[in-house]
Every structure is written in C-alpha cells, then in structure tokens.
Design a protein around this motif. Structure first.
Motif, PDB file in Angstrom:
ATOM      1  N   GLU A 143       0.808  -1.215   0.000  1.00  0.00           N
ATOM      2  CA  GLU A 143       0.000   0.000   0.000  1.00  0.00           C
ATOM      3  C   GLU A 143       0.843   1.269   0.000  1.00  0.00           C
ATOM      4  N   ASP A 144       2.069   1.200   0.530  1.00  0.00           N
ATOM      5  CA  ASP A 144       2.940   2.375   0.546  1.00  0.00           C
ATOM      6  C   ASP A 144       3.789   2.501  -0.715  1.00  0.00           C
ATOM      7  N   GLY A 145       3.551   1.620  -1.689  1.00  0.00           N
ATOM      8  CA  GLY A 145       4.260   1.704  -2.960  1.00  0.00           C
ATOM      9  C   GLY A 145       5.586   0.980  -3.019  1.00  0.00           C
ATOM     10  N   THR A 146       5.997   0.316  -1.956  1.00  0.00           N
ATOM     11  CA  THR A 146       7.234  -0.456  -1.963  1.00  0.00           C
ATOM     12  C   THR A 146       6.958  -1.843  -2.523  1.00  0.00           C
ATOM     13  N   PRO A 147       7.934  -2.433  -3.205  1.00  0.00           N
ATOM     14  CA  PRO A 147       7.706  -3.756  -3.807  1.00  0.00           C
ATOM     15  C   PRO A 147       7.620  -4.856  -2.757  1.00  0.00           C
ATOM     16  N   VAL A 148       6.808  -5.863  -3.061  1.00  0.00           N
ATOM     17  CA  VAL A 148       6.651  -7.017  -2.188  1.00  0.00           C
ATOM     18  C   VAL A 148       7.853  -7.946  -2.371  1.00  0.00           C
ATOM     19  N   ASP A 149       8.464  -8.342  -1.271  1.00  0.00           N
ATOM     20  CA  ASP A 149       9.608  -9.260  -1.332  1.00  0.00           C
ATOM     21  C   ASP A 149       9.126 -10.654  -1.714  1.00  0.00           C
ATOM     22  N   ASP A 150       9.882 -11.308  -2.610  1.00  0.00           N
ATOM     23  CA  ASP A 150       9.593 -12.693  -3.009  1.00  0.00           C
ATOM     24  C   ASP A 150       8.151 -12.858  -3.475  1.00  0.00           C
ATOM     25  N   ALA A 151       7.643 -11.898  -4.210  1.00  0.00           N
ATOM     26  CA  ALA A 151       6.277 -11.995  -4.723  1.00  0.00           C
ATOM     27  C   ALA A 151       6.174 -13.136  -5.732  1.00  0.00           C
ATOM     28  N   PRO A 152       5.058 -13.877  -5.719  1.00  0.00           N
ATOM     29  CA  PRO A 152       4.883 -14.979  -6.665  1.00  0.00           C
ATOM     30  C   PRO A 152       4.493 -14.511  -8.049  1.00  0.00           C
ATOM     31  N   LEU A 153       4.601 -13.222  -8.306  1.00  0.00           N
ATOM     32  CA  LEU A 153       4.335 -12.634  -9.607  1.00  0.00           C
ATOM     33  C   LEU A 153       5.590 -11.946 -10.115  1.00  0.00           C
ATOM     34  N   ALA A 154       5.751 -11.916 -11.424  1.00  0.00           N
ATOM     35  CA  ALA A 154       6.856 -11.155 -12.013  1.00  0.00           C
ATOM     36  C   ALA A 154       6.388  -9.740 -12.311  1.00  0.00           C
ATOM     37  N   MET A 155       7.169  -8.766 -11.918  1.00  0.00           N
ATOM     38  CA  MET A 155       6.815  -7.371 -12.159  1.00  0.00           C
ATOM     39  C   MET A 155       6.766  -7.103 -13.664  1.00  0.00           C
ATOM     40  N   PRO A 156       5.732  -6.434 -14.165  1.00  0.00           N
ATOM     41  CA  PRO A 156       5.695  -6.069 -15.586  1.00  0.00           C
ATOM     42  C   PRO A 156       6.888  -5.194 -15.967  1.00  0.00           C
ATOM     43  N   ASP A 157       7.169  -5.144 -17.254  1.00  0.00           N
ATOM     44  CA  ASP A 157       8.282  -4.331 -17.746  1.00  0.00           C
ATOM     45  C   ASP A 157       8.067  -2.859 -17.391  1.00  0.00           C
ATOM     46  N   ASP A 158       9.180  -2.114 -17.340  1.00  0.00           N
ATOM     47  CA  ASP A 158       9.106  -0.701 -16.953  1.00  0.00           C
ATOM     48  C   ASP A 158       8.201   0.114 -17.873  1.00  0.00           C
ATOM     49  N   ASP A 159       8.276  -0.144 -19.182  1.00  0.00           N
ATOM     50  CA  ASP A 159       7.449   0.628 -20.109  1.00  0.00           C
ATOM     51  C   ASP A 159       5.962   0.349 -19.884  1.00  0.00           C
ATOM     52  N   VAL A 160       5.649  -0.866 -19.476  1.00  0.00           N
ATOM     53  CA  VAL A 160       4.262  -1.205 -19.166  1.00  0.00           C
ATOM     54  C   VAL A 160       3.811  -0.461 -17.917  1.00  0.00           C
ATOM     55  N   VAL A 177      -6.625 -11.293  -6.129  1.00  0.00           N
ATOM     56  CA  VAL A 177      -5.582 -10.301  -6.350  1.00  0.00           C
ATOM     57  C   VAL A 177      -5.966  -8.981  -5.685  1.00  0.00           C
ATOM     58  N   ASP A 178      -4.962  -8.219  -5.302  1.00  0.00           N
ATOM     59  CA  ASP A 178      -5.164  -6.878  -4.753  1.00  0.00           C
ATOM     60  C   ASP A 178      -5.606  -5.961  -5.895  1.00  0.00           C
ATOM     61  N   GLY A 179      -6.867  -5.560  -5.872  1.00  0.00           N
ATOM     62  CA  GLY A 179      -7.415  -4.761  -6.957  1.00  0.00           C
ATOM     63  C   GLY A 179      -6.957  -3.325  -6.988  1.00  0.00           C
ATOM     64  N   ASN A 180      -6.180  -2.887  -5.996  1.00  0.00           N
ATOM     65  CA  ASN A 180      -5.610  -1.534  -6.010  1.00  0.00           C
ATOM     66  C   ASN A 180      -4.145  -1.536  -6.401  1.00  0.00           C
ATOM     67  N   ASP A 181      -3.646  -2.690  -6.802  1.00  0.00           N
ATOM     68  CA  ASP A 181      -2.260  -2.851  -7.257  1.00  0.00           C
ATOM     69  C   ASP A 181      -2.296  -3.090  -8.757  1.00  0.00           C
ATOM     70  N   VAL A 182      -2.101  -2.031  -9.531  1.00  0.00           N
ATOM     71  CA  VAL A 182      -2.269  -2.138 -10.975  1.00  0.00           C
ATOM     72  C   VAL A 182      -1.257  -3.090 -11.601  1.00  0.00           C
ATOM     73  N   ALA A 183      -0.057  -3.170 -11.038  1.00  0.00           N
ATOM     74  CA  ALA A 183       0.944  -4.087 -11.578  1.00  0.00           C
ATOM     75  C   ALA A 183       0.490  -5.529 -11.407  1.00  0.00           C
ATOM     76  N   ARG A 195      -5.333   3.927   0.524  1.00  0.00           N
ATOM     77  CA  ARG A 195      -4.855   2.819  -0.310  1.00  0.00           C
ATOM     78  C   ARG A 195      -4.966   3.158  -1.794  1.00  0.00           C
ATOM     79  N   ASP A 196      -4.968   4.420  -2.102  1.00  0.00           N
ATOM     80  CA  ASP A 196      -5.213   4.903  -3.458  1.00  0.00           C
ATOM     81  C   ASP A 196      -4.329   4.192  -4.486  1.00  0.00           C
ATOM     82  N   PRO A 197      -4.914   3.620  -5.555  1.00  0.00           N
ATOM     83  CA  PRO A 197      -4.121   2.876  -6.536  1.00  0.00           C
ATOM     84  C   PRO A 197      -3.193   3.754  -7.371  1.00  0.00           C
TER      85      PRO A 197
END
Length: 357
Positions: free
Chosen positions: A23-40, A228-234, A283-285
C-alpha cells in the motif's frame, strides 16, 4: 514484452490477495508474480491518471445535466486499466455500466462511451472496431455473452480470449453461475474479473457471500481462481495477462473499493461511514504506482506534469463532445427492432409523427 509469471493454476485461490506493490508503494519481497516491464508500468500509470480525470469530468457533466446518470469508478482504476492493457489486440472486452474508464482505455472516444449514460442510443460505438461489447446494465448478462463469444472463437480456431467485468453483486445472479458452468465445461478462453468494491449498491459483502472469497466460487465449476489486490495495478495486469494466455477459463477476484456513491442518485452515507472511505483513500491505486515509479526513477516532476496536462486535454475533449446538444429523431424509436417494420409499429410511428406535428 516479457511474459508475466503467476503461481501454478489451481482451483482454489490463495488466502491473501496476490500483490506486487504494498500500500505504501514499496515492492513485495519474493512476490509470486513477475513485475511487468518498466514501459508497461509507465503506461499503466499514464492511463490511470487520464482515466481518473475522465471519471471526475463525467461526474461533473452529470451534475450539469449533460448525463442522465453516471456510475463512478474512482478508486477502481487499477482494475479498469490494468485489465484492459493486459488484453491483446484480438481479445474482446465485455464491460458493465461502471466501466467507462475501461472503455476509454480501450480506445473508445468519450462521446461513444457515455452515449448510454446520456440517455441516447444504447450503444454509442462500433463493437467490432474496438472489440468491446455493449456496456451491460442488467447485472451479469454480459457473462453469458462473453462465454458464448469465447466458445465460438475456439470452435472457429481463432486465437481470441474474452475478458468480462462483473461486480461483487453480479456474482449473486444466476447468469454468472450459468456462465461459469458453461465456461468450465467448454474450457472456454474467458476471464471473469470480479471487481469486488465492497457493496452491491448498499448491500455489503457480508450479506452477499459466506465463502472465504468470491474467487472460491470457481472450484464448483472446475474453473481456476485467483485472488488479487485490486488496487495494485501491476498485480492486476500480471494476473489478467497470464489468465488470457492460459487458453481456458479463469475467475479473478480483485479486491478494491468504490470511493464515490453507486451513482449520482445514491446517498452512500446511509450505508457506510466516512471513516471507512478515508481508510480506502489511503490505499489509493494511483498514489501507489506513482510512489513506486518515483522511487525507481521512472517518474519525475516533468513527466508527472506532462501526464496531468494530457489528462486535462482529454477532459476538455470530453466536455466538448458532451456539451453539444443532440437533436433526437423520434422515428429512431422504431428502428432496429424488426428487419421489416410490422403494421402495428408503422401505425405507432405515424401516430407519433402526427402528434409531434
């Protein structure tokens, strides 16, 4: 574009919503998802900012009498934008009345998007041009449309998937159950995205569903499910993108929140308190992805101002399109009902013309 990675597809969702950004915009450690590319990620942010400004403008136009009604999706931008940008060009979207931001993200112009809510034609755009079905006002009827479309595409050998939006209230409708059942039996390439915003108008989730989550409903139909967390666009983008590539049905519950009232005709203070809304504002997305992009050096002040200016231009375009008075042709009431107009409709049309004359 790199493929995203999600956990092995299972019928049961996880106990907690999948997320890439806290919620504070920091990345989740060891997330079971791959972060989308930067341009995305940069494009997701841009489209969310434009979408929110469009939503605010549409609300203002409703207060000015330019729209008959408007259901705001403020707070749900991560669901709307993340899911739509995950679509491939050949895929189709089946939206609801609350998904105007999704439509403009898909490329439908403001006037076409808002025609239904203005009280004009039921459909203000070409579905085939944009690969977007009509906005669905009756709850859940679009679920069956999406499954039928996806099944037909598979029978024709087309590499096409369907994404259908439903709200939490729509999961209580029989159409949703029938659609999930057919999707499971046919293994239709359709993704059900449930935007669980907490309320079916004024009915809270506690009075709608006794299961641990709405995503748990998939197991009864043999449909793999994801929470899925619906306020996490990634995370929304990653989950929907993978589901569209899976080749079969997927049920995704995205937990989010409707900040505004159900529509401009609703008084949300009658069924929820201000403290609840304030908690979700934290929790603004949009703020979440902005914080992450800024920390990565992908968003600076100049870029932020450029995106805001683009959003203002889009709002001005929306005003210009909606501030033009439309002179309706009463005879259109009788068009597109029958291929050949029967005698009783011809008589009614003639009677209306005489009355107006």
């Amino acid at each position: 574009m790199a493929r995203t990675r999600v956990p092995e597809r299972t019928l049961l969702p996880g106990e907690e919503p999948l997320s890439l950004l806290r919620e504070d915009g920091t990345p989740v450690d060891d997330a079971p998802l791959a972060m989308p590319d930067d341009d995305v990620l940069v494009e997701l942010h841009r489209r969310m900012v434009i979408g929110r400004r469009f939503d605010t403008q549409a609300t203002a136009l409703t207060r000015q009498g330019r729209l008959a009604v408007y259901p705001s999706s403020r707070g749900q931008e991560a669901c709307e934008v993340g899911a739509v940008l995950a679509l491939r060009e050949q895929d189709w979207l089946f939206p609801t009345y609350r998904d105007s931001v999704a439509l403009v993200t898909r490329g439908v112009d403001p006037a076409g998007t808002l025609t239904l809510l203005q009280g004009g034609w039921h459909l203000g755009y070409d579905p085939y041009e944009h690969r977007v079905g009509p906005q669905c006002t009756p709850l859940a009827t679009n679920t069956l449309h999406a499954v039928g479309f996806a099944h037909a595409a598979r029978l024709k050998g087309e590499d096409t998937a369907a994404l259908v939006f439903v709200g939490d209230g729509a999961t209580s409708e029989g159409d949703t159950h029938e659609a999930l059942n057919f999707a499971g039996v046919w293994r239709a390439p359709v993704v059900f995205l449930v935007q669980n915003n907490g309320y079916a108008i004024s009915v809270p989730m506690s009075k709608q569903n006794a299961a641990p989550s709405l995503a748990h409903k998939g197991i009864g139909y043999g449909v793999p499910s994801v929470l899925v967390d619906g306020n996490d666009v990634a995370a929304v983008y990653a989950v929907v993108r993978e589901a569209l590539h899976a080749g079969g049905p997927t049920l995704i519950e995205a937990r989010t929140y409707r900040i505004e009232a159900h529509t401009n005709a609703d008084d949300a203070s009658r069924y929820r308190d201000a403290a609840e809304v304030a908690a979700w504002l934290d929790r603004d997305p949009v703020d979440r992805i902005e914080t992450y992009l800024t920390s990565r050096g992908l968003l600076d002040q100049a870029r932020r101002e450029a995106v805001a200016a683009e959003a203002e231009r889009f709002a001005a375009w929306t005003r210009a399109q909606l501030n033009t008075d439309v002179v309706p042709d009463p005879d259109e009431l009788f068009e597109h009902v029958y291929a050949t107009r029967p005698a009783h409709l011809r008589a009614q049309a003639a009677s209306l013309r005489e009355e107006l004359a």
